[in-house]
Design an enzyme around this catalytic site. Structure first.
Site, PDB file in Angstrom:
ATOM      1  N   HIS A   1     -35.623  70.237 -15.941  1.00 36.60           N
ATOM      2  CA  HIS A   1     -36.697  71.191 -15.620  1.00 36.60           C
ATOM      3  C   HIS A   1     -36.621  72.387 -16.581  1.00 36.60           C
ATOM      4  O   HIS A   1     -35.562  72.998 -16.737  1.00 36.60           O
ATOM      5  CB  HIS A   1     -36.480  71.627 -14.171  1.00 36.60           C
ATOM      6  CG  HIS A   1     -37.534  72.502 -13.599  1.00 36.60           C
ATOM      7  ND1 HIS A   1     -38.659  72.020 -12.960  1.00 36.60           N
ATOM      8  CD2 HIS A   1     -37.629  73.854 -13.515  1.00 36.60           C
ATOM      9  CE1 HIS A   1     -39.388  73.024 -12.502  1.00 36.60           C
ATOM     10  NE2 HIS A   1     -38.792  74.161 -12.841  1.00 36.60           N
TER      11      HIS A   1
ATOM     12  N   ASP B   1     -38.233  76.064 -17.404  1.00 39.67           N
ATOM     13  CA  ASP B   1     -39.013  77.151 -16.813  1.00 39.67           C
ATOM     14  C   ASP B   1     -39.575  78.071 -17.894  1.00 39.67           C
ATOM     15  O   ASP B   1     -38.842  78.814 -18.538  1.00 39.67           O
ATOM     16  CB  ASP B   1     -38.123  77.970 -15.870  1.00 39.67           C
ATOM     17  CG  ASP B   1     -37.862  77.241 -14.568  1.00 39.67           C
ATOM     18  OD1 ASP B   1     -38.839  76.840 -13.911  1.00 39.67           O
ATOM     19  OD2 ASP B   1     -36.675  77.061 -14.210  1.00 39.67           O
TER      20      ASP B   1
ATOM     21  N   ASP C   1     -38.663  74.091  -5.412  1.00 37.73           N
ATOM     22  CA  ASP C   1     -38.096  74.850  -6.531  1.00 37.73           C
ATOM     23  C   ASP C   1     -37.757  76.261  -6.072  1.00 37.73           C
ATOM     24  O   ASP C   1     -38.647  77.034  -5.728  1.00 37.73           O
ATOM     25  CB  ASP C   1     -39.127  74.875  -7.673  1.00 37.73           C
ATOM     26  CG  ASP C   1     -38.578  75.536  -8.934  1.00 37.73           C
ATOM     27  OD1 ASP C   1     -37.406  75.954  -8.947  1.00 37.73           O
ATOM     28  OD2 ASP C   1     -39.348  75.632  -9.911  1.00 37.73           O
TER      29      ASP C   1
HETATM   30  C1  DX5 Z   1     -37.909  80.216 -10.588  1.00 40.98           C
HETATM   31  C2  DX5 Z   1     -37.916  78.926 -11.344  1.00 40.98           C
HETATM   32  C3  DX5 Z   1     -36.850  77.993 -10.915  1.00 40.98           C
HETATM   33  C4  DX5 Z   1     -35.446  78.478 -11.128  1.00 40.98           C
HETATM   34  C5  DX5 Z   1     -34.699  78.079  -9.886  1.00 40.98           C
HETATM   35  O1  DX5 Z   1     -39.085  80.905 -10.801  1.00 40.98           O
HETATM   36  O2  DX5 Z   1     -39.143  78.243 -11.204  1.00 40.98           O
HETATM   37  O3  DX5 Z   1     -37.004  76.686 -11.479  1.00 40.98           O
HETATM   38  O4  DX5 Z   1     -34.809  77.936 -12.252  1.00 40.98           O
HETATM   39  O5  DX5 Z   1     -33.486  78.703  -9.894  1.00 40.98           O
HETATM   40  P1  DX5 Z   1     -32.499  78.642  -8.644  1.00 40.98           P
HETATM   41  O6  DX5 Z   1     -32.189  77.207  -8.407  1.00 40.98           O
HETATM   42  O7  DX5 Z   1     -31.354  79.449  -9.126  1.00 40.98           O
HETATM   43  O8  DX5 Z   1     -33.217  79.265  -7.479  1.00 40.98           O
HETATM   44 ZN    ZN Z   2     -39.139  76.122 -12.001  1.00 38.34          ZN
END
Ligand code: DX5
Ligand code: ZN
Length: 228
Positions: free
Chosen positions: A39, A41, A181
């Site tokens: 994934h 971001d 997510d």
């Molecule tokens: C947040 C992102 C996520 C993030 C999740 O806006 O979309 O994909 O990487 O991170 P964790 O798992 O640390 O909450």
């Molecule tokens: Zn994300």
């Protein structure tokens, strides 16, 4: 055209939590133990306050994931995503997630993603009603339910998401992946799985941990990711 890697239950490690000085090696660590969806971001400083990465990060990883038969799922937390789809598909995105809140042209952008040969995915923020999914039911390969407010890793899971996931599951066409997510770790993943989630994005809990491979395997076993 549903990407094969999204048609079964998957944990999708987010590189947002990786050490970028050794990104390739960290991604290989989870690919080596069976991760099939990585994934990415992308944040633009407008749709969300943070700025992260763009197509260069996708192209830097495309050959590594291809070696393992895995794919890159690009989560666009950017305004007007329809203006940037080609850059990301050309860079190697296997699927692209756009936000319902980021454009008035969802029909157009979802169609554009599929026309470029990638899987199309639609995300909603925690406060956004699910009604939009009714309009694009046949146009998506994945629905992504944000379980934190987008913009940062390491936040706490929003508990009301469980009911929302259950409602969303019933709105989706058969075989469409339901991703969660934000704040996903062993306990929250298990409850999201019971509510109907099938893709589990995890940043802090996997690449942010001291043992990414072990953390991925534990999460994969919890949710039923076959790791092949
Ligand atoms: C947040 C992102 C996520 C993030 C999740 O806006 O979309 O994909 O990487 O991170 P964790 O798992 O640390 O909450
Ligand atoms: Zn994300």
């Amino acid at each position: 055209m549903r990407p094969p890697q999204l048609s079964v239950t998957r944990v999708a490690p987010s590189i947002l939590a990786a050490d970028f000085s050794k990104l390739g090696a960290q991604v290989r660590e989870v690919l080596d133990v069976g991760a099939k969806v990585i994934h990415v971001d992308v944040m633009d400083g407008h749709f969300v306050p943070s700025i992260t990465m763009g197509p260069l990060a996708v192209s830097a990883l495309r050959e590594i994931v291809a070696e393992y038969g895995a794919m890159l799922d690009v989560h666009l937390m950017i305004e007007r995503p329809e203006r940037h789809i080609a850059e990301f598909t050309n860079a190697g995105a296997g699927s692209i997630t756009v936000h319902a809140e980021a454009t008035p042209h969802l029909d157009y952008v979802l169609d554009e993603i599929r026309a470029a040969g990638a899987g199309a995915s639609l995300a909603v923020c925690p406060s956004t009603p699910l009604t939009v999914y009714g309009e694009v039911r046949e146009m998506i390969d994945m629905a992504l339910c944000m379980t934190v407010n987008p913009g940062w890793g390491g936040q706490g899971f929003i508990e009301s998401s469980i009911g929302k996931i259950e409602r969303l599951r019933h709105m989706l066409a058969e075989g469409v992946s339901l991703a969660v997510d934000g704040g996903i770790a062993l306990g929250t993943a298990e409850r999201c799985a019971a509510a109907g989630a099938t893709t589990f994005v995890a940043g802090t809990a996997v690449l942010g941990s001291a043992d990414p491979a072990g953390a991925y395997v534990a999460l994969a076993e919890t949710v039923g990711d076959p790791r092949v």
